[in-house]
Write a protein that holds these residues in place. Sequence first.
Motif, mmCIF file in Angstrom:
data_model
loop_
_atom_site.group_PDB
_atom_site.id
_atom_site.type_symbol
_atom_site.label_atom_id
_atom_site.label_comp_id
_atom_site.label_asym_id
_atom_site.label_seq_id
_atom_site.Cartn_x
_atom_site.Cartn_y
_atom_site.Cartn_z
ATOM 1 N N TYR A 292 66.224 2.631 23.455
ATOM 2 C CA TYR A 292 65.042 2.091 24.135
ATOM 3 C C TYR A 292 63.804 2.279 23.259
ATOM 4 O O TYR A 292 63.736 3.245 22.491
ATOM 5 C CB TYR A 292 64.865 2.729 25.529
ATOM 6 C CG TYR A 292 64.382 4.170 25.526
ATOM 7 C CD1 TYR A 292 65.277 5.231 25.453
ATOM 8 C CD2 TYR A 292 63.023 4.468 25.619
ATOM 9 C CE1 TYR A 292 64.831 6.542 25.457
ATOM 10 C CE2 TYR A 292 62.567 5.782 25.619
ATOM 11 C CZ TYR A 292 63.483 6.816 25.534
ATOM 12 O OH TYR A 292 63.035 8.114 25.533
ATOM 13 N N PRO B 17 74.507 10.054 31.178
ATOM 14 C CA PRO B 17 75.064 11.233 31.844
ATOM 15 C C PRO B 17 76.390 10.941 32.532
ATOM 16 O O PRO B 17 76.535 9.932 33.228
ATOM 17 C CB PRO B 17 74.007 11.580 32.901
ATOM 18 C CG PRO B 17 72.777 10.854 32.494
ATOM 19 C CD PRO B 17 73.259 9.614 31.796
ATOM 20 N N LYS C 157 69.165 6.204 24.650
ATOM 21 C CA LYS C 157 69.271 6.409 26.096
ATOM 22 C C LYS C 157 70.411 7.381 26.359
ATOM 23 O O LYS C 157 71.499 7.213 25.820
ATOM 24 C CB LYS C 157 69.635 5.084 26.780
ATOM 25 C CG LYS C 157 68.455 4.263 27.204
ATOM 26 C CD LYS C 157 68.941 3.045 27.995
ATOM 27 C CE LYS C 157 67.922 1.930 27.896
ATOM 28 N NZ LYS C 157 68.480 0.599 28.069
ATOM 29 N N ALA C 158 70.138 8.360 27.201
ATOM 30 C CA ALA C 158 71.211 9.286 27.564
ATOM 31 C C ALA C 158 72.196 8.567 28.487
ATOM 32 O O ALA C 158 71.834 7.599 29.160
ATOM 33 C CB ALA C 158 70.634 10.500 28.252
ATOM 34 N N GLN D 163 75.568 1.545 34.562
ATOM 35 C CA GLN D 163 75.279 0.132 34.832
ATOM 36 C C GLN D 163 76.280 -0.799 34.151
ATOM 37 O O GLN D 163 77.469 -0.633 34.331
ATOM 38 C CB GLN D 163 73.823 -0.161 34.461
ATOM 39 C CG GLN D 163 72.881 0.744 35.255
ATOM 40 C CD GLN D 163 71.427 0.441 35.061
ATOM 41 O OE1 GLN D 163 71.015 -0.236 34.134
ATOM 42 N NE2 GLN D 163 70.609 0.951 35.961
ATOM 43 N N GLU E 38 55.421 5.792 23.719
ATOM 44 C CA GLU E 38 54.462 6.683 24.404
ATOM 45 C C GLU E 38 53.044 6.580 23.848
ATOM 46 O O GLU E 38 52.075 6.622 24.605
ATOM 47 C CB GLU E 38 54.898 8.148 24.264
ATOM 48 C CG GLU E 38 56.302 8.460 24.689
ATOM 49 C CD GLU E 38 56.968 9.371 23.658
ATOM 50 O OE1 GLU E 38 57.071 8.968 22.485
ATOM 51 O OE2 GLU E 38 57.383 10.479 24.041
ATOM 52 N N LEU E 39 52.902 6.460 22.516
ATOM 53 C CA LEU E 39 51.559 6.408 21.931
ATOM 54 C C LEU E 39 50.798 5.184 22.431
ATOM 55 O O LEU E 39 49.647 5.289 22.839
ATOM 56 C CB LEU E 39 51.644 6.370 20.400
ATOM 57 C CG LEU E 39 51.754 7.707 19.665
ATOM 58 C CD1 LEU E 39 52.002 7.456 18.188
ATOM 59 C CD2 LEU E 39 50.519 8.576 19.854
ATOM 60 N N LEU F 232 60.404 3.354 21.728
ATOM 61 C CA LEU F 232 59.663 4.604 21.874
ATOM 62 C C LEU F 232 58.169 4.273 21.840
ATOM 63 O O LEU F 232 57.587 4.133 20.779
ATOM 64 C CB LEU F 232 60.042 5.540 20.731
ATOM 65 C CG LEU F 232 59.740 7.010 20.908
ATOM 66 C CD1 LEU F 232 60.324 7.522 22.222
ATOM 67 C CD2 LEU F 232 60.328 7.802 19.757
ATOM 68 N N PHE G 145 73.695 5.512 35.974
ATOM 69 C CA PHE G 145 73.199 5.450 34.605
ATOM 70 C C PHE G 145 74.003 4.509 33.716
ATOM 71 O O PHE G 145 73.507 4.030 32.711
ATOM 72 C CB PHE G 145 73.202 6.860 33.999
ATOM 73 C CG PHE G 145 72.638 7.881 34.940
ATOM 74 C CD1 PHE G 145 71.286 7.890 35.220
ATOM 75 C CD2 PHE G 145 73.459 8.788 35.591
ATOM 76 C CE1 PHE G 145 70.759 8.800 36.121
ATOM 77 C CE2 PHE G 145 72.947 9.700 36.493
ATOM 78 C CZ PHE G 145 71.593 9.705 36.766
#
Lengths: 91, 398
Positions: free
Chosen positions: B285, B114, B111-112, B180, B289-290, B287, B178
């Motif tokens: 986090y 920023p 997780k980025a 939190q 997507e698939l 991954l 971001f």
Amino acid sequence: MNDMIICRCEDVTLGELISHIENGSQTVKSLKLQTRAGMGICQGRTCRVLVEQVMTYYADESNIISSSVGTNFPIRPIRLAELAQNGKGDP
Amino acid sequence: MKFDLVVIGAGPAGISAAIKARKNGAHVLIVDENPVAGGKLLGQLYEVPDKGWWIGQRIAEKLVDQATSIGVQFLQETEAWGIFPGWKVVLENSETIDTSYVLIATGAAEKALPIPGWTKPGVIAIGAAQVLTNYHRVKPGKRVAIIGVDPLSLSIAQELQLAGVEVVGIYLPPINPFSQEKADPHYLLTNLAKMSHLAPNQLLKTAGKMLHNPFVKKLAAKWYPANGLKIGNIPLYLRKRVMEIGGETEVDHIRVAPINRNGGTVLDDSIPVEVDCVCLSGGLYPLSELAGSVGCKMVTIKELGGTIPLYSPEMETTQSGLFVAGNITGIEGAKVAMAQGNLAATAISSRLGLLENPSSALEQAISEVEKERKNAILTFMPQVEEGREKVTTMWKTT
């Protein structure tokens, strides 16, 4: 803080995302389509979670229709030629 | 040629599954986008109390050797961009692989986190620092600041120090949309104690010990020394925030502001600290997507680190024949991932009719996952057990 870049591929700042929320964006998808956040080369792998966090942080809860956005194939950048050839026999 | 099983992702979960399924007699292919198989194992390096060093790279090499020697096929540097019913796994060269079963073991991404200045050259994710240092043997910088306090950043801080990098400190991020709970000193103090159970290194143990005394825990956020505590030789500052990362063309300093006893940030007292590299630790986090794109039912479970495909006790998703294992199901250590891979492969072997006594094999594989979870030396998500229970309940009502 508003000039901080959130989507690095498409150079979208936090301020731009906030202004679209203030102008009525109610879904992460609409934020994405209006700013191109998440539509660059990495396809949102860095900023997808961040844009979702911006939505839930800055929008009134009652105004949010969707605070997440789905994924679609292809999940990695591919050449058009590959897409054209896929499953269609000879190109 | 048609495979019995295609595994996507050559990390600890994927390779363990491939070995198990191949041993049971299945034809197995592993597809992985990285140049070298091993996944997150390749960067891991830490000392386990009473057991010596966990050298992920060696464990990965052993797994790959074992897999290759029994006939598991590997396709490295190959991206799988889609899965279509039947099942067909489509690769980046537009080759389509036919298979009876698919195991998605794509792991996790960082997780980025920023904060102003986070896109300057010299700012990297903590996982990148780990891979650079432990795998490529390249120092990410000479004077490094770490932002974000969690088990990963605490252990990588020590790895950096072992490699001869000067770690100027581990700091909190500023309060923003971001950061939190990562910006909340009280949350960090209470959860560090939970996360450091059987900690792999002195650094985590010291932090944990300090907090097991309930009196200390209660007052800690208030009384935690403003100048930090040295853990090992690394200052851990729970009362200092990095407000900004500065530098003209690349990182040359961070701006650090103290947090007063009431939790407020005192911007007027902020000072610059010279560094040439900043590592951001925003956590991991899954991954997924698939799995999401192929139509698996997805659920968001905060205790597991994000959005995951809902899965059965045998690790099958809502799409029949598509299985998952490892960090795609929630953030945990490599040993849990391996046990999950074993379990998924056992279930797939049973479907393929390769097992003589499938129910006892499955039962054993399930109990091994639970055992590894209990014995885990690093707990990334303090409420992981509750998260797993939520999955079980949701699966029953699907």
